[in-house]
Design a protein around this motif. Structure first.
Motif, PDB file in Angstrom:
ATOM      1  N   TYR A 257       0.861  -1.179   0.000  1.00 37.78           N
ATOM      2  CA  TYR A 257       0.000   0.000   0.000  1.00 37.78           C
ATOM      3  C   TYR A 257       0.897   1.229   0.000  1.00 37.78           C
ATOM      4  O   TYR A 257       1.812   1.346   0.822  1.00 37.78           O
ATOM      5  N   ARG A 258       0.658   2.142  -0.927  1.00 37.85           N
ATOM      6  CA  ARG A 258       1.458   3.350  -1.052  1.00 37.85           C
ATOM      7  C   ARG A 258       0.546   4.569  -1.067  1.00 37.85           C
ATOM      8  O   ARG A 258      -0.547   4.534  -1.629  1.00 37.85           O
ATOM      9  N   ASN A 259       1.008   5.678  -0.440  1.00 37.67           N
ATOM     10  CA  ASN A 259       0.267   6.929  -0.490  1.00 37.67           C
ATOM     11  C   ASN A 259       1.253   8.084  -0.433  1.00 37.67           C
ATOM     12  O   ASN A 259       2.473   7.872  -0.325  1.00 37.67           O
ATOM     13  N   PHE A 260       0.734   9.309  -0.493  1.00 35.76           N
ATOM     14  CA  PHE A 260       1.577  10.488  -0.667  1.00 35.76           C
ATOM     15  C   PHE A 260       1.273  11.532   0.403  1.00 35.76           C
ATOM     16  O   PHE A 260       0.139  11.651   0.882  1.00 35.76           O
ATOM     17  N   ASN A 261       2.327  12.313   0.763  1.00 34.52           N
ATOM     18  CA  ASN A 261       2.145  13.442   1.665  1.00 34.52           C
ATOM     19  C   ASN A 261       3.199  14.497   1.336  1.00 34.52           C
ATOM     20  O   ASN A 261       3.844  14.428   0.281  1.00 34.52           O
ATOM     21  N   ASP A 262       3.359  15.475   2.217  1.00 29.80           N
ATOM     22  CA  ASP A 262       4.288  16.588   1.968  1.00 29.80           C
ATOM     23  C   ASP A 262       5.436  16.597   2.972  1.00 29.80           C
ATOM     24  O   ASP A 262       6.010  17.654   3.251  1.00 29.80           O
ATOM     25  N   PHE A 263       5.799  15.454   3.521  1.00 30.45           N
ATOM     26  CA  PHE A 263       6.774  15.393   4.612  1.00 30.45           C
ATOM     27  C   PHE A 263       8.158  15.860   4.172  1.00 30.45           C
ATOM     28  O   PHE A 263       8.784  16.705   4.838  1.00 30.45           O
ATOM     29  N   LEU A 264       8.689  15.336   3.079  1.00 29.47           N
ATOM     30  CA  LEU A 264      10.006  15.745   2.577  1.00 29.47           C
ATOM     31  C   LEU A 264       9.879  16.823   1.502  1.00 29.47           C
ATOM     32  O   LEU A 264      10.538  17.851   1.563  1.00 29.47           O
ATOM     33  N   PHE A 265       9.044  16.546   0.512  1.00 27.49           N
ATOM     34  CA  PHE A 265       8.811  17.482  -0.593  1.00 27.49           C
ATOM     35  C   PHE A 265       7.303  17.626  -0.795  1.00 27.49           C
ATOM     36  O   PHE A 265       6.572  16.630  -0.778  1.00 27.49           O
ATOM     37  N   ASP A 266       6.850  18.849  -0.965  1.00 30.46           N
ATOM     38  CA  ASP A 266       5.432  19.100  -1.190  1.00 30.46           C
ATOM     39  C   ASP A 266       4.977  18.482  -2.511  1.00 30.46           C
ATOM     40  O   ASP A 266       5.728  18.459  -3.490  1.00 30.46           O
ATOM     41  N   ARG A 267       3.744  18.012  -2.526  1.00 26.45           N
ATOM     42  CA  ARG A 267       3.188  17.432  -3.740  1.00 26.45           C
ATOM     43  C   ARG A 267       2.960  18.505  -4.799  1.00 26.45           C
ATOM     44  O   ARG A 267       2.314  19.521  -4.542  1.00 26.45           O
ATOM     45  N   LYS A 268       3.495  18.244  -5.994  1.00 27.07           N
ATOM     46  CA  LYS A 268       3.325  19.149  -7.123  1.00 27.07           C
ATOM     47  C   LYS A 268       3.175  18.319  -8.398  1.00 27.07           C
ATOM     48  O   LYS A 268       3.876  17.326  -8.584  1.00 27.07           O
ATOM     49  N   ASN A 269       2.276  18.741  -9.251  1.00 30.81           N
ATOM     50  CA  ASN A 269       2.092  18.107 -10.556  1.00 30.81           C
ATOM     51  C   ASN A 269       1.872  16.598 -10.417  1.00 30.81           C
ATOM     52  O   ASN A 269       2.548  15.788 -11.041  1.00 30.81           O
ATOM     53  N   ILE A 270       0.922  16.212  -9.566  1.00 30.35           N
ATOM     54  CA  ILE A 270       0.686  14.793  -9.326  1.00 30.35           C
ATOM     55  C   ILE A 270      -0.729  14.572  -8.802  1.00 30.35           C
ATOM     56  O   ILE A 270      -1.274  15.425  -8.098  1.00 30.35           O
ATOM     57  N   TYR A 271      -1.318  13.446  -9.183  1.00 29.14           N
ATOM     58  CA  TYR A 271      -2.536  12.980  -8.532  1.00 29.14           C
ATOM     59  C   TYR A 271      -2.137  12.215  -7.278  1.00 29.14           C
ATOM     60  O   TYR A 271      -1.219  11.401  -7.301  1.00 29.14           O
ATOM     61  N   SER A 272      -2.824  12.481  -6.176  1.00 27.09           N
ATOM     62  CA  SER A 272      -2.462  11.908  -4.886  1.00 27.09           C
ATOM     63  C   SER A 272      -3.577  11.028  -4.362  1.00 27.09           C
ATOM     64  O   SER A 272      -4.743  11.436  -4.325  1.00 27.09           O
TER      65      SER A 272
END
Length: 289
Positions: A257-272
Motif C-alpha cells: 500500500y502506497r500513499n503520498f504526503n508533503d513530509f520531505l517534498f510538497d506534492r506538485k504536478n501529481i494525482y495523490s
C-alpha cells in the motif's frame, strides 16, 4: 463536473510505478529475484505546480509490471523493470493502454561484507506509447493524451547502502538517486533528485514486513506550463507499507500500500491517493558449489 479541455494541460504521472526499494546489496552469482505485480490507483485530488489541490474528474491508473534481478557475478547485478501494460483514463474518458518504458539497471557492489554499498546506472528506454489518446465519453469531439510512457530517454544514477543485524531478522537501506532527463518532441525536462529509506522486519520467522519512505524533487524550479503530460516539475513524498510471505517453495505473495504526503517534498504536478499492489515473486537460488 469540470470540462475535459481542462485536463489537456494536466500531468500524467505514473504513480503506480515506484521502483523497488534500492539497497546496498547485490545478488550472488546465479542468484535471482523475479516478480510480476498488479497495481491499481484512482484519485480526484490533483496538485498543481504551485502545490494547490484541485478536485477534478476521477483519474484511474492500473499497471501490470515485471521486475527482475539477476546476479551476473557476486558484485554485479542486472535489474529490469518493465510495465507490461499501463491502463489510464478519467471517469469522463475511455481507458487506453499500452506497454510502458523499460528501465534497465546495472548495479555494482563497492563494498559488500561489513558495510554494503552499491552504485547503479539505470537507463530508462522509451518503449511505451508517447502519445495515446483517449476519447471523451461526454463530448465525442474531445480527447486527451494519456501515454503509457513519457517518450523520453533518461538515466538514473543511484548510490545505496544497507545494514542487517546478524541473526536478528531486521534490515535497513538508504539511497540517493539523480535522474538525468533529456527531451521529447523538442521540449527539455528538468533533472530530478530522489531519496529514500526502507526498514524491514521478519515476523515469526515467516512474514516480512517493510516500511519505505521516498521523496522526489526537481532540480530546476518549474513555474510555467511546458509539457506536463511528461511529468515535468513533479515532486512528492510517498510512504509504502509491504508484506510478503511464502506460498509454495520459492514462490512468495507480496502486498503493498502506497500513499503520498508533503513530509520531505510538497506534492506538485501529481494525482495523490492510495496505490494498492499485489504480486507473486520467485527467488532463484544460486547453483551449489
Amino acid at each position: 463536473m469540470k470540462n475535459l479541455k481542462f485536463f489537456q494541460i494536466l500531468a500524467l504521472v505514473f504513480v503506480v510505478q515506484e521502483a523497488s526499494g534500492q539497497s546496498g546489496w547485490t545478488k550472488t552469482k546465479g542468484e535471482g529475484f523475479f516478480q510480476t505485480s498488479f497495481y491499481t490507483f484512482n484519485s480526484k485530488d490533483y496538485f498543481t505546480l504551485d502545490g494547490e489541490r484541485l478536485v477534478t474528474n476521477r483519474f484511474h491508473q492500473q499497471s501490470i509490471v515485471f521486475y527482475g534481478e539477476y546476479g551476473v557475478t557476486d558484485k554485479f547485478t542486472i535489474i529490469a523493470n518493465l510495465p507490461l501494460q499501463n491502463f489510464n483514463g478519467f471517469e469522463t474518458t475511455e481507458t487506453v493502454s499500452g506497454l510502458g518504458d523499460l528501465r534497465l539497471e546495472f548495479k555494482h557492489s563497492l563494498l559488500k561484507k561489513y558495510f554494503p554499498l552499491a552504485i547503479s546506472v539505470a537507463p530508462e528506454i522509451p518503449t511505451g506509447k508517447a502519445n495515446n489518446f483517449a476519447n471523451s465519453t461526454v463530448n465525442d469531439f474531445e480527447r486527451i493524451n494519456l501515454p503509457s510512457g513519457d517518450g523520453e530517454f533518461n538515466v538514473w544514477t543511484t548510490l545505496a547502502t544497507s545494514f542487517a543485524l546478524g541473526d536478528f531478522p531486521f534490515y535497513g537501506s538508504l539511497f540517493g538517486s539523480y535522474n538525468y532527463r533529456t527531451q521529447y518532441d523538442g521540449i527539455s525536462f528538468s533533472d530530478q533528485v530522489a531519496v529514500g529509506v526502507e526498514l524491514g522486519y521478519k515476523i515469526a520467522d515467516k512474514v516480512w514486513f517493510n516500511v519505505r519512505m521516498n521523496g522526489l524533487t526537481s532540480v530546476d524550479e518549474i513555474t510555467e506550463v511546458t509539457d506536463f503530460v511528461r511529468g515535468d516539475g513533479t515532486e512528492y513524498t510517498s510512504y509504502t507499507l509491504g508484506l510478503s510471505a511464502p506460498v509454495y517453495k520459492e514462490f512468495h505473495l507480496s502486498l503493498t500500500y502506497r500513499n503520498f504526503n508533503d513530509f520531505l517534498f510538497d506534492r506538485k504536478n501529481i494525482y495523490s491517493g492510495g496505490v494498492f499492489g499485489i504480486g507473486i515473486f520467485y527467488n532463484l537460488k544460486p547453483p551449489t558449489k
